[in-house]
Design a protein around this motif. Structure first.
Motif, PDB file in Angstrom:
ATOM      1  N   ARG A 134      40.167  71.088  33.415  1.00  0.00           N
ATOM      2  CA  ARG A 134      39.974  71.099  32.382  1.00  0.00           C
ATOM      3  C   ARG A 134      39.924  72.256  30.850  1.00  0.00           C
ATOM      4  O   ARG A 134      39.697  72.958  31.189  1.00  0.00           O
ATOM      5  N   THR A 140      38.184  68.372  36.582  1.00  0.00           N
ATOM      6  CA  THR A 140      38.173  66.911  36.090  1.00  0.00           C
ATOM      7  C   THR A 140      38.804  66.011  37.404  1.00  0.00           C
ATOM      8  O   THR A 140      39.996  66.437  37.690  1.00  0.00           O
ATOM      9  N   PRO A 164      41.273  62.902  36.514  1.00  0.00           N
ATOM     10  CA  PRO A 164      41.222  62.529  35.438  1.00  0.00           C
ATOM     11  C   PRO A 164      40.571  60.839  35.350  1.00  0.00           C
ATOM     12  O   PRO A 164      41.334  60.060  34.321  1.00  0.00           O
ATOM     13  N   SER A 209      41.030  62.551  27.574  1.00  0.00           N
ATOM     14  CA  SER A 209      40.265  62.748  28.631  1.00  0.00           C
ATOM     15  C   SER A 209      39.481  63.877  29.099  1.00  0.00           C
ATOM     16  O   SER A 209      38.586  64.254  27.063  1.00  0.00           O
TER      17      SER A 209
END
Length: 506
Positions: free
Chosen positions: A9, A183, A185, A245
């Motif tokens: 990320r 992350t 997602p 996101s």
């Protein structure tokens, strides 16, 4: 949403340093050059953070999120509460002036929060700049840059002309890569409240920084003690979007009340799930003025509001008023805050009582003065305490006692042991039979646990049954193997660490 593998990320970056060393100029230059011209003009009127896409020296295009204002409230709050809102910091130091008072303060904050950082030696375009002297100044504060025998990356820049800024952003991305920011997602979003304000036309608006997962328009959020559905989701340009996101700054609409800056948010697919989560958190409250968010998924935590006691102060002379005001301010604690609503010289009047009456359990203090009869009557009606003194230390002693009386109980989590999951035998909805070994402390029947995966708290659960060598037991000691039936909303996996804890009231 189904879980999936973690992916990289973008970093969230804050710029810090002494006043007039070029923090704002640097942020302005990055915004104007790294965001397309059609977009750049409208950014700051929407949110106090923005995203850029930087093309590295190697040709890769990478996102970076910048908190827009160096003196932004979220970072100030972070300094006061030792919470981490940024992944990487840029410490701007002038090549003309070297290390100054606010530079030292910024260094202290970075160290206390353990934030990785890059040094930007600014104003190298100035005639009397001396980047080497600035390096020496930093070394004297125990900040050793890479070309000065240390491991802190450094870039020489001119925020005014843009010289060296691209190289600085490359260093920021390199530091972020070493931090291994991840992350998931396809998981529900979690993150932080960056700021919040009230708009006369549309109501309460909050700016969020997503630290994990994907936030979708229409999600149900839990922030503090409220749950609500997102009515509108905007990107940093103020444009309505369907989803965002991790690391993205977004605006959300639909809040019932303004949340605290720095509060955690948790997203859910439906209202029932959000309300259930909120209810669970209220069982084990903690004081969280600004929540700590890890690199991926934060630990779910509840909240106790700080008790605020409205105070009125009246004295016989102005000099005494200042002294008592200072004394009162010193007595506030993290759990009880004395809020001075009104102060002045002269008798305690009916107006003084009315001014403090909007809050609960208000107090009016008089020093060498008395209340008039109408003030006494109104205070009795509103349940407001009026107390008078002629010695300051007695005033302090009395207030200290009142604070103790009004300090709320706080339930804290005491870690009892850590275990590693070695095998999953069966899964039945939110219950699993697993095998593991005790790394430290004990595995204890009936206790709660946190599920830790890749150094991030994923979920919570409870130990329902426990046995060792096919014999049911109440506790398993360090280095011993066991089998257990556990309950957890998110499935436990092989390799996970379960942190066993108990709730202790303090």
């Amino acid at each position: 949403m189904k879980e999936n593998n973690h992916i990289e990320r973008p970093p969230v970056v804050v710029v810090v340093g002494h006043i007039d060393h070029g923090k704002s100029t640097l942020l302005d230059f990055i915004r104007q050059t790294e965001v397309t011209a059609s977009e750049a003009g409208g950014i700051t009127q929407h949110v106090s953070a923005y995203e850029i896409i930087h093309q590295t020296k190697a040709g890769a295009k990478k996102k970076i999120t910048f908190i827009d204002t160096p003196g932004h409230e979220a970072f100030c709050t972070m300094r006061q509460t030792c919470s981490r809102i940024a992944d990487v910091a840029i410490l701007v130091v002038s090549a003309e002036d070297g290390v100054k008072a606010q530079t030292e303060e910024a260094i202290r904050v970075i160290r206390e929060n353990k934030i990785p950082f890059v040094v930007a030696i600014n104003k190298i375009d100035k005639e009397n700049s001396n980047a080497q002297k600035t390096r020496q100044d930093l070394a004297e504060k125990n900040v050793l840059v890479e070309d000065y025998g240390g491991n802190v990356p450094v870039a020489e820049i001119s925020a005014k002309t843009g010289q060296g800024v691209a190289e600085l952003l490359d260093l920021v991305l390199l530091v972020a890569e070493l931090e291994d920011l991840k992350t998931a997602p396809n998981s529900r979003a979690t993150g932080l409240v960056l700021e919040a304000h009230m708009n006369q036309k549309v109501g309460n608006i909050a700016t969020l920084i997503i630290k994990n997962g994907t936030l979708t328009n229409g999600d149900h959020l839990v922030i503090g003690d409220q749950t609500f559905r997102i009515k509108r989701l905007n990107n940093f340009l103020g444009e309505q979007i369907k989803e965002a996101s991790a690391s993205a700054p977004v605006e959300i609409y639909g809040l019932g009340k303004l949340p605290e800056v720095g509060a955690c948010f948790f997203a859910f697919a439906d209202k029932k799930e959000a309300e259930s989560f909120l209810k669970d958190q209220k069982i084990t409250p903690k004081l969280i003025r600004v929540a700590h968010i890890a690199n991926t998924i934060p630990q779910a935590e509840g909240e106790i509001k700080q008790v605020i006691i409205p105070i009125g102060i009246k004295t016989d002379v102005l000099g005494t008023l200042s002294a008592i005001e200072r004394e009162v301010k010193k007595l506030s604690t993290p759990l009880v805050h004395l809020e001075i609503i009104t102060k002045g010289v002269g008798k305690i009047s009916e107006n003084d009582v009315r001014l403090v009456s909007s809050g609960q359990d208000a107090i009016i203090i008089g020093f060498n003065v008395t209340p008039d009869s109408s003030a006494k009557d109104l205070a009795e009606k509103f349940g407001i305490t009026i107390q008078t003194f002629d010695i300051i230390y007695k005033l302090s002693e009395w207030l200290t006692t009142e604070i103790k009386k009004r300090t709320p109980k706080v339930t804290v989590e005491e870690v009892l042991g850590k275990i590693k999951v070695l095998k999953i035998f069966s899964v039945n909805r939110d219950k699993q039979v697993l095998g593991g070994t005790v790394l430290s402390g004990s595995m204890i029947l009936g206790k709660q646990f946190r599920v830790i995966r890749r150094d991030s708290v994923l979920s919570r659960g409870k130990v329902l049954e426990l046995e060792t060598q096919k014999i049911k037991v109440k506790e398993v000691a360090k280095d011993k193997m066991f089998g257990a039936l556990v309950e957890s909303k998110i499935g436990v996996a092989i390799g996970d660490v379960l942190e066993i804890f108990d709730l202790v009231e303090k």
